[in-house]
Write an enzyme that holds these catalytic residues in place. Structure first.
Site, PDB file in Angstrom:
ATOM      1  N   HIS A 117      65.200  34.882  23.623  1.00 38.46           N
ATOM      2  CA  HIS A 117      64.551  34.213  24.386  1.00 38.46           C
ATOM      3  C   HIS A 117      63.515  33.300  23.809  1.00 38.46           C
ATOM      4  O   HIS A 117      62.175  33.709  23.815  1.00 38.46           O
ATOM      5  CB  HIS A 117      63.698  35.063  25.519  1.00 38.46           C
ATOM      6  CG  HIS A 117      64.682  35.803  26.564  1.00 38.46           C
ATOM      7  ND1 HIS A 117      64.931  35.031  27.715  1.00 38.46           N
ATOM      8  CD2 HIS A 117      65.461  36.806  26.265  1.00 38.46           C
ATOM      9  CE1 HIS A 117      65.766  35.818  28.394  1.00 38.46           C
ATOM     10  NE2 HIS A 117      66.262  36.902  27.708  1.00 38.46           N
ATOM     11  N   CYS A 122      70.169  33.641  26.417  1.00 37.21           N
ATOM     12  CA  CYS A 122      70.691  35.125  26.639  1.00 37.21           C
ATOM     13  C   CYS A 122      71.797  34.923  27.525  1.00 37.21           C
ATOM     14  O   CYS A 122      72.908  34.840  27.052  1.00 37.21           O
ATOM     15  CB  CYS A 122      69.424  35.675  27.584  1.00 37.21           C
ATOM     16  SG  CYS A 122      69.772  37.554  27.724  1.00 37.21           S
ATOM     17  N   GLU A 170      61.792  30.894  24.805  1.00 30.54           N
ATOM     18  CA  GLU A 170      60.672  30.344  25.479  1.00 30.54           C
ATOM     19  C   GLU A 170      59.521  31.045  25.243  1.00 30.54           C
ATOM     20  O   GLU A 170      58.224  30.384  25.651  1.00 30.54           O
ATOM     21  CB  GLU A 170      61.223  30.357  26.829  1.00 30.54           C
ATOM     22  CG  GLU A 170      61.349  31.582  27.722  1.00 30.54           C
ATOM     23  CD  GLU A 170      62.771  32.036  27.581  1.00 30.54           C
ATOM     24  OE1 GLU A 170      63.265  33.088  28.481  1.00 30.54           O
ATOM     25  OE2 GLU A 170      63.450  31.860  26.706  1.00 30.54           O
TER      26      GLU A 170
END
Length: 574
Positions: free
Chosen positions: A523, A381, A525
């Site tokens: 994102h 990001c 993750e």
């Protein structure tokens, strides 16, 4: 009809209600049940999206674009299910809905009260998640601590909800602290007794008590708690601190917790398939060596601000048989003068997402260090935006390249809407709002939230990681790579490895002549799992390990320094 489990907490906050709830969810799913989870937060914010990570930790984003509590990340990682906006709501969102209804006249002039209106709205959310998910079992964690005034409507709603269901369709799990008093050389049950007494005064009798402690809870202590709290000894469960949160489900399983829960819910305890979790823990235990990863951010004083990033690095490390050692580096303290000293010895550098200008220049310094020194790099990001600005400044020659989010000229112009004046300032805004966003005053209306598609270019490192030409990643940002500068960037060597399907938005970038340098506007993750690490994290950590091994091999090849010749005894020397 779905069965419901409510998880409450007592004595102190941060006991691990979320981990307890997620661990139970893992066990019940392992026994073949469809499980979904929900977090009810008593605070008055509508959602955590505007809350400081220093106070609340990371904001977890679901596929459908909900900004939720970080416990949703634990839920997803433990039960391996993608949750939705129905999995998290706050007291603020309940009041917002009710007040909007009252203003419209929906209550026909009636008095709007906590009971029945707030409690009914909470119960509606409980029914709705069960219906929309089609789950066999819904686990709902009530945030806060028993005795907090703001949590009372949720406890009352859950009490009413259980009473309205048939017997055996709902139960309560209460998580409490059993502290060890060193001077007395024993654990003390009185805090748990008082917490359960407080809960019972609200009309709720817990069905199970989970005792959190840093010392073992023996049978005698469990019997004492059972006696004073009106439960059976087998319904008092020990949950002692573990080296890894992923060991908690197995600890609860060995005590028969999930089997007893199913018995109370009148459900059969089918055999549990815990092989994937056991394999992960075995691989984690046998991990050989470490890999050092620098996470350059601005919320480093609270690791929970980067919880999913840290977890994803851990998953990837275990996949490669290494322990990922995460070093949180304060980007505010980084500059071109000290970046080499701060990041020297790191096997990989990761720049996570964030908002605001603070620490941005330090992130740019870190991206430049990674690019110029062939250190594996992953940008997420704002990390992608830092990498693009750094490349524009130092490779394309666009001096001062930055984001419209940070430029002083942009801030001044945003107040009067004069975008032409900003352009006249001649600051290269490599990151900017899209034209259709320019006149939207409500910032929330310009956010990209949730899962968006990305076309991945074949032959790139991103494609090698994903193995697919179309992927979906969750987003949480407002600004995009400015297409005005796209040609300049690519002509200078930057590879745009991911685009939106209409090719208007840059989703991923990378450097071809680098061991591994990839950044994503999404994102990744949030989608990593213990038994299935995210492809970008997996390959990033793999590249970092390769660098570490290469450095170790090079060190082994260096000839040892020869000691200086000592003069023979009695000989003359200068």
């Amino acid at each position: 009809m779905a069965k419901h489990i409510f998880v409450t907490g007592g004595v102190v906050s941060s006991l691990g209600k979320g981990i307890t709830a997620a661990s139970l969810g893992h066990l019940l799913k392992a026994r073949g049940y469809k499980v979904t989870m929900q977090k009810m937060d008593p605070y008055l914010n509508v959602d955590p999206g505007t809350m400081s990570p220093f106070q609340h930790g990371e904001v977890f984003v679901t596929d459908d674009g909900h900004e939720g509590d970080l416990d949703l990340g634990h839920y997803e990682r433990f039960i391996d299910e993608n949750l939705t906006r129905e999995s998290n709501f706050t007291q603020g969102s309940i009041y917002q809905t009710l007040i909007a209804q009252e203003r419209r006249g929906d209550f026909l002039g009636g008095t709007v009260q906590v009971i029945p209106h707030v409690t009914e709205a909470i119960k509606t959310r409980l029914h709705r998640i069960a219906e929309q998910s089609g789950a066999d079992i819904v686990i709902s964690e009530i945030g806060g601590t028993i005795g907090d005034i703001e949590g009372l409507p949720f406890i009352e709603a859950a009490r009413q909800f259980k009473k309205e269901l048939p017997d055996g369709d709902a139960l309560f799990v209460h998580v409490t602290l059993v502290p060890y008093i060193a001077a007395a050389h024993e654990v003390k049950t009185k805090p748990t007794q008082h917490s359960v007494k407080e809960l019972r005064s609200l009309g709720v009798q817990p069905d199970f008590i989970v005792c959190r402690s840093d010392h073992g809870i023996d049978e005698k202590v469990r019997e004492k708690i059972a006696l004073f709290c009106d439960v059976a000894p087998g319904e008092v469960v020990s949950c002692v601190d573990a080296p890894s949160i992923y060991e908690v489900p197995l600890s609860l399983y060995r005590q028969g917790f999930d089997a007893r829960v199913l018995a109370k819910l009148s459900l059969p305890a089918m055999p549990a398939n815990l092989a994937p979790l056991r394999s992960f823990l075995e691989a984690k235990e046998h991990a050989q060596g470490t890999v050092d990863i620098a996470v350059v951010g601005k919320y480093v004083s609270l690791p929970d601000a980067y919880l999913s990033v840290i977890e994803a690095l851990g998953h990837a490390g275990v996949f490669h048989g290494r322990q990922a050692c995460v070093h949180l580096i304060d980007g505010e303290e980084l500059s071109g003068a000290n970046v080499a000293e701060a990041l020297d010895g790191m096997d990989g550098i990761l720049i996570p997402g964030g908002f605001g200008q603070r620490a941005f220049e330090g992130k740019i310094a870190a991206a430049r260090f990674a690019r110029e020194n062939d250190v594996p790099f992953l940008g997420i990001c704002l990390g992608l935006q830092a990498a693009v600005c750094e490349f524009a400044r130092n490779v394309c020659g666009l001096e001062g390249a930055t984001s419209a989010e940070f430029a002083d000229e942009a801030a001044a112009c945003a107040a009067d809407g004069d975008r032409a004046r900003r352009a006249a300032a001649n600051v290269p805004l490599l990151i900017d709002l899209m034209p259709e966003q320019a006149d939207v005053e409500d910032k929330g209306g310009t956010m990209r939230l949730g899962a968006y598609p990305c076309k991945v270019a074949p032959g790139t490192r991103a494609f090698a990681a994903y193995g697919s030409e179309l992927v979906y990643e969750r987003h949480r940002h407002r600004y995009e790579v400015n297409n005005v500068y796209r040609d300049a960037l690519t002509k200078a060597g930057l590879v745009i490895s991911g685009l939106s399907p209409d090719e208007r938005l840059v989703e991923m970038i990378e450097l071809p002549d680098h061991p591994w340098f990839v950044a994503s506007q999404g994102h990744p993750e949030f989608k990593s799992r213990p038994t299935r690490p995210h492809p970008l994290f997996r390959d990033f950590v793999g590249a970092a390990i390769a660098r570490a091994e290469g450095a170790a091999a090079l060190a082994d090849e260096q000839p040892a320094e020869q000691p200086a010749e000592q003069p023979a005894p009695g000989s003359e020397s200068e």
